[in-house]
Design an enzyme around this catalytic site. Sequence first.
Site, PDB file in Angstrom:
ATOM      1  N   ASP A 177       0.871  -1.181   0.000  1.00 44.01           N
ATOM      2  CA  ASP A 177       0.000   0.000   0.000  1.00 44.01           C
ATOM      3  C   ASP A 177       0.907   1.229   0.000  1.00 44.01           C
ATOM      4  O   ASP A 177       2.122   1.115   0.208  1.00 44.01           O
ATOM      5  CB  ASP A 177      -0.886  -0.026   1.261  1.00 44.01           C
ATOM      6  CG  ASP A 177      -1.770   1.208   1.393  1.00 44.01           C
ATOM      7  OD1 ASP A 177      -2.321   1.666   0.381  1.00 44.01           O
ATOM      8  OD2 ASP A 177      -1.913   1.730   2.520  1.00 44.01           O
ATOM      9  N   SER A 178       0.287   2.389  -0.163  1.00 41.28           N
ATOM     10  CA  SER A 178       1.040   3.635  -0.080  1.00 41.28           C
ATOM     11  C   SER A 178       1.597   3.841   1.328  1.00 41.28           C
ATOM     12  O   SER A 178       2.579   4.538   1.518  1.00 41.28           O
ATOM     13  CB  SER A 178       0.127   4.799  -0.414  1.00 41.28           C
ATOM     14  OG  SER A 178      -1.000   4.771   0.441  1.00 41.28           O
ATOM     15  N   CYS A 182      -4.171  -1.185  -2.094  1.00 35.61           N
ATOM     16  CA  CYS A 182      -4.384   0.263  -2.202  1.00 35.61           C
ATOM     17  C   CYS A 182      -5.262   0.485  -3.433  1.00 35.61           C
ATOM     18  O   CYS A 182      -4.950  -0.032  -4.521  1.00 35.61           O
ATOM     19  CB  CYS A 182      -3.032   0.948  -2.386  1.00 35.61           C
ATOM     20  SG  CYS A 182      -3.154   2.705  -2.775  1.00 35.61           S
ATOM     21  N   GLU A 210      -5.485   8.423   9.672  1.00 34.25           N
ATOM     22  CA  GLU A 210      -4.109   8.157  10.074  1.00 34.25           C
ATOM     23  C   GLU A 210      -3.713   8.897  11.351  1.00 34.25           C
ATOM     24  O   GLU A 210      -2.891   8.426  12.130  1.00 34.25           O
ATOM     25  CB  GLU A 210      -3.165   8.554   8.954  1.00 34.25           C
ATOM     26  CG  GLU A 210      -2.254   7.415   8.618  1.00 34.25           C
ATOM     27  CD  GLU A 210      -1.766   7.536   7.214  1.00 34.25           C
ATOM     28  OE1 GLU A 210      -0.879   8.353   7.002  1.00 34.25           O
ATOM     29  OE2 GLU A 210      -2.290   6.821   6.352  1.00 34.25           O
ATOM     30  N   CYS A 235     -11.266   2.926  -0.410  1.00 36.86           N
ATOM     31  CA  CYS A 235      -9.924   3.281   0.075  1.00 36.86           C
ATOM     32  C   CYS A 235      -9.654   2.351   1.251  1.00 36.86           C
ATOM     33  O   CYS A 235     -10.548   2.120   2.083  1.00 36.86           O
ATOM     34  CB  CYS A 235      -9.901   4.738   0.523  1.00 36.86           C
ATOM     35  SG  CYS A 235      -8.348   5.209   1.340  1.00 36.86           S
ATOM     36  N   HIS A 251      -8.108   2.716   3.864  1.00 36.94           N
ATOM     37  CA  HIS A 251      -8.159   3.336   5.197  1.00 36.94           C
ATOM     38  C   HIS A 251      -9.581   3.290   5.779  1.00 36.94           C
ATOM     39  O   HIS A 251      -9.757   3.372   6.988  1.00 36.94           O
ATOM     40  CB  HIS A 251      -7.780   4.817   5.128  1.00 36.94           C
ATOM     41  CG  HIS A 251      -6.316   5.099   5.010  1.00 36.94           C
ATOM     42  ND1 HIS A 251      -5.580   4.716   3.923  1.00 36.94           N
ATOM     43  CD2 HIS A 251      -5.459   5.730   5.848  1.00 36.94           C
ATOM     44  CE1 HIS A 251      -4.327   5.114   4.089  1.00 36.94           C
ATOM     45  NE2 HIS A 251      -4.226   5.728   5.249  1.00 36.94           N
TER      46      HIS A 251
HETATM   47  N1  DGL Z   1      -4.766   3.438   0.996  1.00 40.23           N
HETATM   48  C1  DGL Z   1      -4.899   4.295  -0.173  1.00 40.23           C
HETATM   49  C2  DGL Z   1      -6.023   3.786  -1.072  1.00 40.23           C
HETATM   50  O1  DGL Z   1      -6.653   2.766  -0.812  1.00 40.23           O
HETATM   51  C3  DGL Z   1      -5.211   5.721   0.183  1.00 40.23           C
HETATM   52  C4  DGL Z   1      -4.172   6.535   0.847  1.00 40.23           C
HETATM   53  C5  DGL Z   1      -3.308   7.362  -0.060  1.00 40.23           C
HETATM   54  O2  DGL Z   1      -3.762   8.391  -0.621  1.00 40.23           O
HETATM   55  O3  DGL Z   1      -2.165   7.001  -0.201  1.00 40.23           O
HETATM   56  O4  DGL Z   1      -6.293   4.406  -2.081  1.00 40.23           O
END
Ligand code: DGL
Length: 272
Positions: free
Chosen positions: A10-11, A73, A154, A186, A188
């Site tokens: 993931d990012s 992600c 976060e 997303c 998150h």
């Molecule tokens: N976890 C990323 C996603 O699912 C979002 C966070 C980011 O912008 O890096 O898109």
Amino acid sequence: MNTNPIGIFDSGIGGLTVAKAIQKVLPNESFIYFGDTAHLPYGDKSPDSIRAYSNRIAELLVENKCKAIVIACNTASAHAYKTVVKSIPSHIPVINVVDPVAAYTAAHYQKGKVGVIGTKGTIQSRIYVKRIEKLNPNLKVLSNATPLLASMIEEGYYNNKISQSIIDSYLSKSSFKGIEALILGCTHYPLIKKEVEKFYQQKIEIIDSASVVAQAVSDVLKKKDILNTSKRKPKYSFWVSDYTESFEKSTAIFFNQKLKLVEKRIWKDERY
Ligand code: DGL
């Protein structure tokens, strides 16, 4: 049978929600998790940058003997899935977080409207609209970018008055009127599922990708006959491209326990 780990990336640390769901569905499997914290957030980056980061991370995971790659992600799934598939050996399956959710949604809703929220990158790519409406042309997919949510989560801002009012303000957009389900696009967002449900007073389904994706990973490993059926305790590694104590502290938010993060500086030629 294959005892090698699954590679998950993931990012940052939001994809740990997917790792957690995979651990629950596949308790025998080891995994290596890579969070590209040096480049976080991906939501605002160009598609070209996301493709370059994702390819390098996938290669690193393959170098470390991963038998399957999970792009945990949405933004990277939207922009880099095809290039990741091309950049690693073809026998290694790549699972993104968009396709399983699109398939689930298209199968569970015959007609009407469904909504999706995600980063700017994910929403601008129109990936969910394209995938779902292709699978089920009777469904209309409405999408809205909700860029504040990932950083808010976060920072530990969820399940409180401030987060509820930001969520309510995003979801009140008239374009979401009449939706029958909302996709949390997303990784998150599983953390704010309760608050989203509260906004909709439990009247619509909130589709959280983590469990749907974990099931898809399990199906792919079974189909490829690469499940780990040994009785040995699985091993988990958590790597990030830029270590900070605050990231390490925040892992508890996404994984239900604080994890030890190991820094892997893989972007050698670049200024951080
Ligand atoms: N976890 C990323 C996603 O699912 C979002 C966070 C980011 O912008 O890096 O898109």
